[in-house]
Design a protein around this motif. Structure first.
Motif, PDB file in Angstrom:
ATOM      1  N   ALA A 290      11.425  18.830  -4.302  1.00 53.06           N
ATOM      2  CA  ALA A 290      11.200  18.768  -5.920  1.00 53.06           C
ATOM      3  C   ALA A 290      11.719  20.062  -6.463  1.00 53.06           C
ATOM      4  CB  ALA A 290       9.776  18.608  -6.292  1.00 53.06           C
ATOM      5  N   PRO A 291      11.354  21.053  -5.831  1.00 56.59           N
ATOM      6  CA  PRO A 291      12.143  22.457  -6.463  1.00 56.59           C
ATOM      7  C   PRO A 291      13.531  22.430  -6.206  1.00 56.59           C
ATOM      8  CG  PRO A 291      10.234  23.025  -5.203  1.00 56.59           C
ATOM      9  CD  PRO A 291      10.642  21.573  -4.917  1.00 56.59           C
ATOM     10  N   LEU A 292      14.123  22.087  -5.413  1.00 52.90           N
ATOM     11  CA  LEU A 292      15.670  21.613  -5.493  1.00 52.90           C
ATOM     12  C   LEU A 292      16.188  20.984  -6.487  1.00 52.90           C
ATOM     13  CD1 LEU A 292      16.288  21.942  -1.472  1.00 52.90           C
ATOM     14  CD2 LEU A 292      17.237  23.359  -3.380  1.00 52.90           C
ATOM     15  N   PHE A 293      15.672  19.728  -6.457  1.00 58.02           N
ATOM     16  CA  PHE A 293      15.780  18.778  -7.616  1.00 58.02           C
ATOM     17  C   PHE A 293      15.866  19.320  -8.916  1.00 58.02           C
ATOM     18  CE2 PHE A 293      14.601  15.623 -10.965  1.00 58.02           C
ATOM     19  CZ  PHE A 293      15.302  14.602 -10.860  1.00 58.02           C
ATOM     20  N   TYR A 294      14.757  20.144  -9.456  1.00 61.76           N
ATOM     21  CA  TYR A 294      14.948  20.720 -10.522  1.00 61.76           C
ATOM     22  C   TYR A 294      15.806  21.948 -10.732  1.00 61.76           C
ATOM     23  CZ  TYR A 294      11.310  17.893 -12.028  1.00 61.76           C
ATOM     24  OH  TYR A 294      10.455  16.695 -12.482  1.00 61.76           O
ATOM     25  N   MET A 295      16.248  22.652  -9.548  1.00 65.74           N
ATOM     26  CA  MET A 295      17.084  23.858  -9.825  1.00 65.74           C
ATOM     27  C   MET A 295      18.537  23.090  -9.857  1.00 65.74           C
ATOM     28  SD  MET A 295      15.770  26.840  -6.931  1.00 65.74           S
ATOM     29  CE  MET A 295      15.409  25.854  -5.580  1.00 65.74           C
ATOM     30  N   PHE A 296      18.612  21.909  -9.341  1.00 70.42           N
ATOM     31  CA  PHE A 296      20.071  21.267  -9.490  1.00 70.42           C
ATOM     32  C   PHE A 296      20.197  21.107 -11.046  1.00 70.42           C
ATOM     33  CE2 PHE A 296      22.077  17.358 -10.647  1.00 70.42           C
ATOM     34  CZ  PHE A 296      23.282  17.517  -9.973  1.00 70.42           C
ATOM     35  N   PHE A 297      19.057  20.645 -11.791  1.00 73.86           N
ATOM     36  CA  PHE A 297      19.624  20.605 -13.163  1.00 73.86           C
ATOM     37  C   PHE A 297      19.662  21.761 -14.071  1.00 73.86           C
ATOM     38  CE2 PHE A 297      18.070  16.487 -11.870  1.00 73.86           C
ATOM     39  CZ  PHE A 297      19.096  15.708 -12.478  1.00 73.86           C
ATOM     40  N   GLY A 298      18.592  22.898 -13.624  1.00 76.95           N
ATOM     41  CA  GLY A 298      18.464  23.960 -14.540  1.00 76.95           C
ATOM     42  C   GLY A 298      18.245  25.390 -13.959  1.00 76.95           C
ATOM     43  N   GLY A 299      18.750  25.228 -12.517  1.00 80.80           N
ATOM     44  CA  GLY A 299      18.849  26.600 -11.819  1.00 80.80           C
ATOM     45  C   GLY A 299      17.217  27.363 -11.678  1.00 80.80           C
ATOM     46  N   ALA A 300      17.133  28.389 -11.322  1.00 77.26           N
ATOM     47  CA  ALA A 300      15.779  28.860 -11.136  1.00 77.26           C
ATOM     48  C   ALA A 300      14.589  28.769 -12.227  1.00 77.26           C
ATOM     49  CB  ALA A 300      15.935  30.514 -10.931  1.00 77.26           C
ATOM     50  N   VAL A 301      15.407  28.790 -13.579  1.00 79.23           N
ATOM     51  CA  VAL A 301      14.387  28.439 -14.736  1.00 79.23           C
ATOM     52  C   VAL A 301      13.588  27.242 -14.686  1.00 79.23           C
ATOM     53  CG1 VAL A 301      14.253  28.335 -17.061  1.00 79.23           C
ATOM     54  CG2 VAL A 301      15.653  30.056 -16.368  1.00 79.23           C
ATOM     55  N   ALA A 302      14.678  26.178 -14.410  1.00 76.19           N
ATOM     56  CA  ALA A 302      13.830  24.766 -14.018  1.00 76.19           C
ATOM     57  C   ALA A 302      13.005  24.921 -12.875  1.00 76.19           C
ATOM     58  CB  ALA A 302      15.124  23.899 -14.007  1.00 76.19           C
ATOM     59  N   GLY A 303      13.235  25.505 -11.821  1.00 76.12           N
ATOM     60  CA  GLY A 303      12.505  25.639 -10.661  1.00 76.12           C
ATOM     61  C   GLY A 303      11.241  26.133 -11.166  1.00 76.12           C
ATOM     62  N   PHE A 304      11.162  27.289 -11.700  1.00 84.16           N
ATOM     63  CA  PHE A 304       9.997  28.016 -12.189  1.00 84.16           C
ATOM     64  C   PHE A 304       9.056  26.956 -13.004  1.00 84.16           C
ATOM     65  CE2 PHE A 304      11.681  32.334 -10.526  1.00 84.16           C
ATOM     66  CZ  PHE A 304      10.586  32.368  -9.752  1.00 84.16           C
ATOM     67  N   LEU A 305       9.808  26.262 -13.741  1.00 81.49           N
ATOM     68  CA  LEU A 305       8.877  25.328 -14.718  1.00 81.49           C
ATOM     69  C   LEU A 305       8.365  24.240 -13.902  1.00 81.49           C
ATOM     70  CD1 LEU A 305       8.792  23.845 -17.582  1.00 81.49           C
ATOM     71  CD2 LEU A 305      10.652  22.538 -16.810  1.00 81.49           C
ATOM     72  N   TYR A 306       9.071  23.680 -12.869  1.00 80.06           N
ATOM     73  CA  TYR A 306       8.368  23.041 -11.944  1.00 80.06           C
ATOM     74  C   TYR A 306       7.299  23.598 -11.044  1.00 80.06           C
ATOM     75  CZ  TYR A 306       7.248  20.182  -7.896  1.00 80.06           C
ATOM     76  OH  TYR A 306       6.491  19.417  -6.878  1.00 80.06           O
ATOM     77  N   LYS A 307       7.124  24.831 -10.546  1.00 81.24           N
ATOM     78  CA  LYS A 307       6.345  25.405  -9.707  1.00 81.24           C
ATOM     79  C   LYS A 307       5.208  25.658 -10.667  1.00 81.24           C
ATOM     80  CE  LYS A 307       6.542  26.619  -6.213  1.00 81.24           C
ATOM     81  NZ  LYS A 307       6.234  25.855  -4.983  1.00 81.24           N
TER      82      LYS A 307
END
Length: 326
Positions: free
Chosen positions: A164-181
């Motif tokens: 899931a973190p990789l999925f969101y990082m694919f779309f928005g990098g680290a910012v989207a990754g932290f959004l998910y976290k």
């Protein structure tokens, strides 16, 4: 667009490699710990046990807004400033962020502690180690129960902590990754269906269900493919995934748990105690054989293979977008 595509891809790959090597060193401050402290801060000030259900739900929604705004604003501002300072510095900082978003190595490390204690016949240590990575009560678990708990958490977190973190990082990098976290951390701390959190944590739990809906199903498919690559029972993994994936109380965690049970030929889930109360759960999978401590290692193998496949897919898709929009 091209700039974001390439720099983001480099950062994701670098973060993936760093996590494989180092995991989460305890000596380095972790941003997820900071997110957890923010969630705890909001909970202490917004959760009033004597207030009504409507007010608790409203305050829970306020917590979600505060935490998610912080999870977006902080990394976004840092990356904006650092990228303006220097391209390489920006890539380095974003790579570190991507590393800290992923949890594959730490999940393997912690679950392996459980496996080692079981092989040493140290049940008390195994119970303590598994209590660090699961939410259920572990004081009365026997060796089989401990092993099941560890395998289940590796299977579930293969999605929550890796894919899931990789999925969101694919779309928005680290910012989207932290959004998910942020979403995932709120759910793990306040998304319980007990008297205290049933209303206050409702918004966090529902948002987590939505955020994980697609990644959980991608994770399950990747687990079936990984079972085939690793020589496990991929056909049974697919069969049990289709049959049992909705037996869990969560619409998402059962996806990978069912696939894992099928791939390993074991039975997972069943009744468990949470906060001193027995929670009835149906079992997943068929007991083709008895579960054993080595199944923790096998579950980790599946997780690592899934992560590798996901990173490969990200590389292919990002480069495809790069050449299309170039």
């Amino acid at each position: 667009m091209e700039f974001v595509c390439i720099t983001g891809l480099i950062s994701i790959i670098a973060g993936y490699i760093i996590d494989l090597i180092f995991g989460d060193p305890c000596s380095i401050p972790h941003p997820v710990v900071a997110i957890g402290k923010l969630v705890a801060f909001c909970t202490d000030r917004l959760l009033c046990n004597d207030s009504g259900a409507k007010r608790k739900r409203r305050n829970g929604l306020i917590m979600v807004i505060i935490v998610e705004c912080a999870c977006i604003a902080v990394p976004l501002c840092i990356l904006y400033l650092v990228y303006r300072l220097h391209l390489v510095a920006g890539i380095v900082i974003e790579s570190i962020m991507c590393w800290q978003i992923l949890a594959a190595k730490s999940l393997k490390t912690e679950s392996t502690k459980v496996e080692t204690a079981l092989y040493d016949n140290n049940i008390e240590e195994a119970r303590f180690n598994v209590s660090m990575i699961v939410g259920r009560d572990t004081a009365c678990l026997d060796a089989e129960g401990i092993t099941k708990a560890a395998v289940e958490t590796v299977a579930e977190n293969s999605s929550d902590g890796v894919i899931a973190p990789l999925f969101y990082m694919f779309f928005g990098g680290a910012v989207a990754g932290f959004l998910y976290k942020g979403i995932n951390t709120m759910d793990s701390m306040a998304g319980y269906k007990n008297e205290k959190y049933i209303d206050f944590g409702r918004a966090a739990a529902k948002l987590d269900d939505i955020a994980n809906f697609i990644p959980a199903r991608i994770s399950a498919v990747l687990m079936v493919i990984s079972a085939f690559i690793l020589g496990y029972d991929a056909e049974n993994a697919w069969k049990i995934f289709i049959r049992d994936r909705y037996k869990s109380t969560s619409p998402n965690s059962g996806q990978t748990e069912a696939a894992c049970a099928g791939a390993l030929g074991i039975k997972l889930l069943g009744d468990a105690y949470y906060f001193g109360k027995l929670v009835k759960k149906p079992s997943m999978g068929d007991a083709v054989r008895d579960i054993e401590p080595c199944d923790i290692h096998r579950a980790n193998n599946l997780m690592y293979c899934m992560e590798f496949l996901m990173v490969v897919f990200i590389i292919v898709l990002r480069l495809s977008f790069y050449f299309i929009f170039k």
